[in-house]
Design a protein around this motif. Structure first.
Motif, PDB file in Angstrom:
ATOM      1  N   SER A 109       8.218  26.467 -29.390  1.00 36.35           N
ATOM      2  CA  SER A 109       7.977  25.261 -28.607  1.00 36.35           C
ATOM      3  C   SER A 109       8.841  25.335 -27.346  1.00 36.35           C
ATOM      4  O   SER A 109       9.856  26.036 -27.311  1.00 36.35           O
ATOM      5  CB  SER A 109       8.343  24.019 -29.416  1.00 36.35           C
ATOM      6  N   LYS A 110       8.413  24.585 -26.340  1.00 36.13           N
ATOM      7  CA  LYS A 110       9.174  24.571 -25.082  1.00 36.13           C
ATOM      8  C   LYS A 110      10.597  24.075 -25.342  1.00 36.13           C
ATOM      9  O   LYS A 110      11.561  24.583 -24.772  1.00 36.13           O
ATOM     10  CB  LYS A 110       8.459  23.656 -24.089  1.00 36.13           C
ATOM     11  N   HIS A 111      10.710  23.100 -26.222  1.00 33.84           N
ATOM     12  CA  HIS A 111      12.026  22.539 -26.533  1.00 33.84           C
ATOM     13  C   HIS A 111      12.953  23.618 -27.095  1.00 33.84           C
ATOM     14  O   HIS A 111      14.134  23.684 -26.770  1.00 33.84           O
ATOM     15  CB  HIS A 111      11.876  21.377 -27.524  1.00 33.84           C
ATOM     16  N   THR A 112      12.405  24.487 -27.945  1.00 30.90           N
ATOM     17  CA  THR A 112      13.214  25.565 -28.528  1.00 30.90           C
ATOM     18  C   THR A 112      13.547  26.634 -27.496  1.00 30.90           C
ATOM     19  O   THR A 112      14.712  26.977 -27.282  1.00 30.90           O
ATOM     20  CB  THR A 112      12.473  26.210 -29.725  1.00 30.90           C
ATOM     21  N   TYR A 113      12.533  27.161 -26.819  1.00 34.41           N
ATOM     22  CA  TYR A 113      12.832  28.319 -25.968  1.00 34.41           C
ATOM     23  C   TYR A 113      13.584  27.941 -24.695  1.00 34.41           C
ATOM     24  O   TYR A 113      14.290  28.762 -24.136  1.00 34.41           O
ATOM     25  CB  TYR A 113      11.579  29.161 -25.686  1.00 34.41           C
ATOM     26  N   SER A 114      13.449  26.680 -24.261  1.00 33.36           N
ATOM     27  CA  SER A 114      14.142  26.318 -23.021  1.00 33.36           C
ATOM     28  C   SER A 114      15.654  26.173 -23.229  1.00 33.36           C
ATOM     29  O   SER A 114      16.411  26.084 -22.277  1.00 33.36           O
ATOM     30  CB  SER A 114      13.551  25.046 -22.417  1.00 33.36           C
ATOM     31  N   MET A 115      16.096  26.162 -24.468  1.00 37.62           N
ATOM     32  CA  MET A 115      17.542  26.105 -24.734  1.00 37.62           C
ATOM     33  C   MET A 115      18.117  27.477 -25.070  1.00 37.62           C
ATOM     34  O   MET A 115      19.270  27.591 -25.464  1.00 37.62           O
ATOM     35  CB  MET A 115      17.820  25.157 -25.899  1.00 37.62           C
ATOM     36  N   LEU A 116      17.290  28.516 -24.972  1.00 45.70           N
ATOM     37  CA  LEU A 116      17.746  29.861 -25.350  1.00 45.70           C
ATOM     38  C   LEU A 116      17.565  30.840 -24.201  1.00 45.70           C
ATOM     39  O   LEU A 116      16.533  30.835 -23.528  1.00 45.70           O
ATOM     40  CB  LEU A 116      16.924  30.373 -26.551  1.00 45.70           C
ATOM     41  N   ASP A 117      18.542  31.686 -24.006  1.00 46.71           N
ATOM     42  CA  ASP A 117      18.413  32.797 -23.067  1.00 46.71           C
ATOM     43  C   ASP A 117      17.346  33.754 -23.580  1.00 46.71           C
ATOM     44  O   ASP A 117      17.042  33.795 -24.775  1.00 46.71           O
ATOM     45  CB  ASP A 117      19.752  33.541 -22.957  1.00 46.71           C
ATOM     46  N   ARG A 118      16.800  34.555 -22.681  1.00 49.92           N
ATOM     47  CA  ARG A 118      15.787  35.544 -23.098  1.00 49.92           C
ATOM     48  C   ARG A 118      16.309  36.428 -24.235  1.00 49.92           C
ATOM     49  O   ARG A 118      15.581  36.758 -25.159  1.00 49.92           O
ATOM     50  CB  ARG A 118      15.384  36.394 -21.891  1.00 49.92           C
ATOM     51  N   ALA A 119      17.583  36.793 -24.178  1.00 49.49           N
ATOM     52  CA  ALA A 119      18.155  37.641 -25.239  1.00 49.49           C
ATOM     53  C   ALA A 119      18.079  36.932 -26.595  1.00 49.49           C
ATOM     54  O   ALA A 119      17.764  37.558 -27.618  1.00 49.49           O
ATOM     55  CB  ALA A 119      19.610  37.983 -24.913  1.00 49.49           C
ATOM     56  N   SER A 120      18.343  35.627 -26.609  1.00 50.62           N
ATOM     57  CA  SER A 120      18.287  34.876 -27.873  1.00 50.62           C
ATOM     58  C   SER A 120      16.847  34.658 -28.320  1.00 50.62           C
ATOM     59  O   SER A 120      16.551  34.677 -29.514  1.00 50.62           O
ATOM     60  CB  SER A 120      18.983  33.525 -27.715  1.00 50.62           C
ATOM     61  N   GLN A 121      15.967  34.422 -27.373  1.00 57.62           N
ATOM     62  CA  GLN A 121      14.554  34.228 -27.724  1.00 57.62           C
ATOM     63  C   GLN A 121      14.017  35.468 -28.457  1.00 57.62           C
ATOM     64  O   GLN A 121      13.368  35.359 -29.504  1.00 57.62           O
ATOM     65  CB  GLN A 121      13.716  34.005 -26.456  1.00 57.62           C
ATOM     66  N   MET A 122      14.311  36.631 -27.908  1.00 61.97           N
ATOM     67  CA  MET A 122      13.800  37.875 -28.509  1.00 61.97           C
ATOM     68  C   MET A 122      14.446  38.109 -29.879  1.00 61.97           C
ATOM     69  O   MET A 122      13.775  38.511 -30.828  1.00 61.97           O
ATOM     70  CB  MET A 122      14.062  39.060 -27.576  1.00 61.97           C
ATOM     71  N   ALA A 123      15.751  37.838 -29.967  1.00 61.20           N
ATOM     72  CA  ALA A 123      16.459  38.040 -31.241  1.00 61.20           C
ATOM     73  C   ALA A 123      15.922  37.088 -32.308  1.00 61.20           C
ATOM     74  O   ALA A 123      15.702  37.480 -33.462  1.00 61.20           O
ATOM     75  CB  ALA A 123      17.953  37.840 -31.049  1.00 61.20           C
ATOM     76  N   LEU A 124      15.706  35.833 -31.914  1.00 53.68           N
ATOM     77  CA  LEU A 124      15.211  34.834 -32.872  1.00 53.68           C
ATOM     78  C   LEU A 124      13.836  35.259 -33.395  1.00 53.68           C
ATOM     79  O   LEU A 124      13.567  35.209 -34.602  1.00 53.68           O
ATOM     80  CB  LEU A 124      15.141  33.454 -32.202  1.00 53.68           C
ATOM     81  N   TYR A 125      12.983  35.701 -32.470  1.00 54.83           N
ATOM     82  CA  TYR A 125      11.649  36.141 -32.876  1.00 54.83           C
ATOM     83  C   TYR A 125      11.744  37.304 -33.877  1.00 54.83           C
ATOM     84  O   TYR A 125      11.079  37.304 -34.919  1.00 54.83           O
ATOM     85  CB  TYR A 125      10.838  36.554 -31.641  1.00 54.83           C
ATOM     86  N   THR A 126      12.611  38.280 -33.580  1.00 52.44           N
ATOM     87  CA  THR A 126      12.698  39.436 -34.484  1.00 52.44           C
ATOM     88  C   THR A 126      13.300  39.041 -35.838  1.00 52.44           C
ATOM     89  O   THR A 126      12.964  39.640 -36.855  1.00 52.44           O
ATOM     90  CB  THR A 126      13.513  40.606 -33.882  1.00 52.44           C
ATOM     91  N   SER A 127      14.153  38.016 -35.843  1.00 58.65           N
ATOM     92  CA  SER A 127      14.713  37.583 -37.140  1.00 58.65           C
ATOM     93  C   SER A 127      13.604  37.009 -38.032  1.00 58.65           C
ATOM     94  O   SER A 127      13.550  37.284 -39.232  1.00 58.65           O
ATOM     95  CB  SER A 127      15.825  36.548 -36.937  1.00 58.65           C
ATOM     96  N   ILE A 128      12.725  36.235 -37.420  1.00 64.21           N
ATOM     97  CA  ILE A 128      11.614  35.636 -38.181  1.00 64.21           C
ATOM     98  C   ILE A 128      10.708  36.741 -38.720  1.00 64.21           C
ATOM     99  O   ILE A 128      10.311  36.749 -39.889  1.00 64.21           O
ATOM    100  CB  ILE A 128      10.826  34.659 -37.268  1.00 64.21           C
ATOM    101  N   GLU A 129      10.411  37.700 -37.848  1.00 70.84           N
ATOM    102  CA  GLU A 129       9.493  38.777 -38.239  1.00 70.84           C
ATOM    103  C   GLU A 129      10.127  39.724 -39.263  1.00 70.84           C
ATOM    104  O   GLU A 129       9.436  40.239 -40.141  1.00 70.84           O
ATOM    105  CB  GLU A 129       9.052  39.562 -36.989  1.00 70.84           C
ATOM    106  N   ALA A 130      11.437  39.961 -39.162  1.00 71.99           N
ATOM    107  CA  ALA A 130      12.093  40.863 -40.125  1.00 71.99           C
ATOM    108  C   ALA A 130      12.084  40.251 -41.524  1.00 71.99           C
ATOM    109  O   ALA A 130      11.874  40.956 -42.521  1.00 71.99           O
ATOM    110  CB  ALA A 130      13.528  41.160 -39.678  1.00 71.99           C
ATOM    111  N   ILE A 131      12.302  38.940 -41.590  1.00 72.25           N
ATOM    112  CA  ILE A 131      12.283  38.258 -42.894  1.00 72.25           C
ATOM    113  C   ILE A 131      10.870  38.318 -43.481  1.00 72.25           C
ATOM    114  O   ILE A 131      10.685  38.607 -44.667  1.00 72.25           O
ATOM    115  CB  ILE A 131      12.787  36.799 -42.744  1.00 72.25           C
ATOM    116  N   LYS A 132       9.880  38.087 -42.613  1.00 79.38           N
ATOM    117  CA  LYS A 132       8.473  38.176 -43.059  1.00 79.38           C
ATOM    118  C   LYS A 132       8.156  39.594 -43.521  1.00 79.38           C
ATOM    119  O   LYS A 132       7.537  39.807 -44.556  1.00 79.38           O
ATOM    120  CB  LYS A 132       7.539  37.863 -41.873  1.00 79.38           C
ATOM    121  N   ASN A 133       8.591  40.558 -42.720  1.00 78.01           N
ATOM    122  CA  ASN A 133       8.320  41.966 -43.025  1.00 78.01           C
ATOM    123  C   ASN A 133       8.921  42.364 -44.370  1.00 78.01           C
ATOM    124  O   ASN A 133       8.356  43.174 -45.112  1.00 78.01           O
ATOM    125  CB  ASN A 133       8.868  42.840 -41.892  1.00 78.01           C
TER     126      ASN A 133
END
Lengths: 416, 93
Positions: free
Chosen positions: A67-91
């Protein structure tokens, strides 16, 4: 908690990436073993003001995932890390229940943390003459922002630390996370790295160091040429890479698919020079990992090299491998996948550990592309240009070295 | 959000200020603007303390005002509107 003498086995059960070679493991496999380059003309408004106009960018749009609310509070580095954390847990197919969360932690590596947010703040202050900054500037710029965002998202309450040792940051994070599990301080760890430093200021700073590759005018994608006589330097990249580590018992109890086991981790500082690597420092790092794994040099069949493509690194690393492995150096294979995905700095070690994991898992060795003119001083098997199979691949090593001197080597083993 | 500079000699009325602030909240929190009322509680709209600081920051930019640290004790949209209006008026005097 177990006695430190009773070492628990540590296995890798989840993988995910945001990288110049794709944002999922299937794409990464296809590209890295297919010898595809992710290096291109940098897509940025300031590209004309750069001497070095190429980079290995990740195609990642945060609005596709948050959501805009989530990503607008995160630097690009955190956005990418957060995404990979979700996907790694799913994986990993891991269910985060109340039993897991307190026994699970996050160790992350990053070189420059929230570089975009900090630079945006400086632009506002120094260029635009503003007298104040956005309220989120500190929270977006701090180096531990990404690891904190991951803990908040998943409500993971175990150890949470951020390692910053330049280019070896995420290899250190993975090694230290493995140690936590090994000695019983956690059952599950998210371990990886993130880096988003393709900003005008950061690239200018790198240009000044004169270590960036010149553009190959005939083929921009071929600009990074590790171990080749005509190599001119490294290519900056961005992305995040995350591994889910577990104790073998934990993975086995839940019937998880195991990609590989981490059997060795070594770290050392060469204390030689702020930028120049040393044969002794790199050799000490690899020897520490071998000792940790209880292996002989002859056991290692593949090395994912640090292989930046700078004159100095590639000769030093070649000589360090010769020092550690003696005659076996000419029997093993070593490749630099940075020739394809560029140098992800704080995320490099994690991305390359994932690639090494995939090698061990699939019996395939990724190539060093653009190796057309061999350097007489770099005379090992660098898996030139095309991947190859190694059916009996059991042990592989991933090297990460860094400005500031901290090296980290991880050794992976196939789990049969 | 587009930055519409406030005309130097015009003092916006309360309704106009409220509308601009509601728009900011709607955009930030991805809410339907019709769900935001003058007496809406900011917390109930999903804003935490940092979101409120961010809203004030954007309001400062938009209305060209400076909100002193001791005046940020606000709970509702109405509170923010009144604060902004008071500061705009004070600035014109």
């Amino acid at each position: 908690m177990t006695d430190s003498l009773q070492r628990k086995r540590v296995v890798i059960t989840g993988l995910s990436v945001v990288s110049p070679l794709g944002n999922n493991i299937a794409d990464l496999i296809q590209q890295v073993f297919g010898g595809v380059s992710g290096i291109k003309l940098l897509d940025a408004p300031f590209v004309d003001q750069l001497d070095c106009k190429i980079a290995a960018q990740a195609q990642f749009n945060p609005a596709d995932h948050f959501s805009k609310h989530t990503y607008s509070m995160l630097d690009r580095a955190s956005q990418m890390a957060l995404y990979t954390s979700i996907e790694a847990i799913k994986n990993a197919g891991l269910i985060l229940d109340d039993a897991v969360k307190p026994r699970m932690g996050i160790y992350l590596g990053t070189g420059m943390g929230g570089a975009n947010s900090l630079e945006e703040g400086y632009v506002r202050l120094y260029r635009d003459g503003a007298s104040r900054l956005k309220p989120f500037t500190v929270l977006m710029s701090m180096n531990n922002a990404a690891a904190s965002a991951i803990a908040l998202e998943h409500q993971i309450t175990g150890p949470n630390q951020t390692f910053s040792t330049a280019c070896s940051s995420s290899a250190v994070a993975i090694g230290e996370a493995a140690r936590l599990i090994r000695h019983g301080y956690a059952d599950v760890m998210l371990a990886g790295g993130t880096e988003a430093l393709l900003t005008y200021g950061s690239i200018k700073a790198w240009e000044a160091l004169r270590t960036l590759a010149e553009e190959d005018v005939d083929d921009l994608g071929a600009s990074c040429k590790p171990f080749s006589a005509n190599r001119t330097g490294l290519v900056l990249g961005e992305g995040a890479a995350m591994l889910l580590l577990e104790s073998f018992e934990h993975a086995e109890a839940r019937g998880a698919t195991i990609y590989a086991e981490i059997v060795g981790y070594g770290t050392a500082n060469d204390s030689n020079h702020i930028t120049q690597p040393s044969v002794n420092g790199q050799a000490s790092t690899m020897q520490a990992a071998l000792a940790d794994a209880g292996l002989s040099p002859n056991d290692i069949q593949y090395i994912n090299a640090h292989g930046t493509g700078t004159q100095l690194n590639d000769i030093t690393e070649t000589n360090a491998v010769k020092k550690v492995f003696n005659g076996h150096a000419y029997k093993l294979s070593m490749s630099s996948t940075k020739s394809m995905h560029g140098h992800l700095m704080g995320a490099a070690g994690a991305l390359e550990t994932i690639i090494t994991t995939l090698a061990v898992n699939t019996n395939m060795l990724p190539p060093t592309i653009n190796l057309i003119r061999p350097d007489t001083e770099c005379d090992l098997d660098y898996v030139p240009n095309v991947s190859k199979t190694l059916p009996n691949l059991e042990y592989a090593m991933s090297n990460s070295f860094a400005f500031g001197g901290t090296g980290a080597t991880l050794i992976l083993k196939k789990v049969k | 959000m587009t930055d519409h500079s406030v005309s130097s000699d015009k003092v916006l009325d309360i309704d106009e200020i409220s509308k601009v602030l509601a728009q900011m909240i709607a955009s930030k929190m991805e809410l339907d603007i019709d769900t935001i009322k003058a007496d809406s509680n900011l917390k109930e709209l999903g804003l935490d303390s940092l979101d409120t600081f961010d809203l004030i920051f954007n309001a400062e930019d938009y209305f060209k005002i400076k909100v002193p640290n001791d005046q940020i004790n606000i709970n509702t949209l109405q509170d923010v509107t009144a604060l902004v209006h008071r500061l705009i008026v004070a600035q014109k005097q």
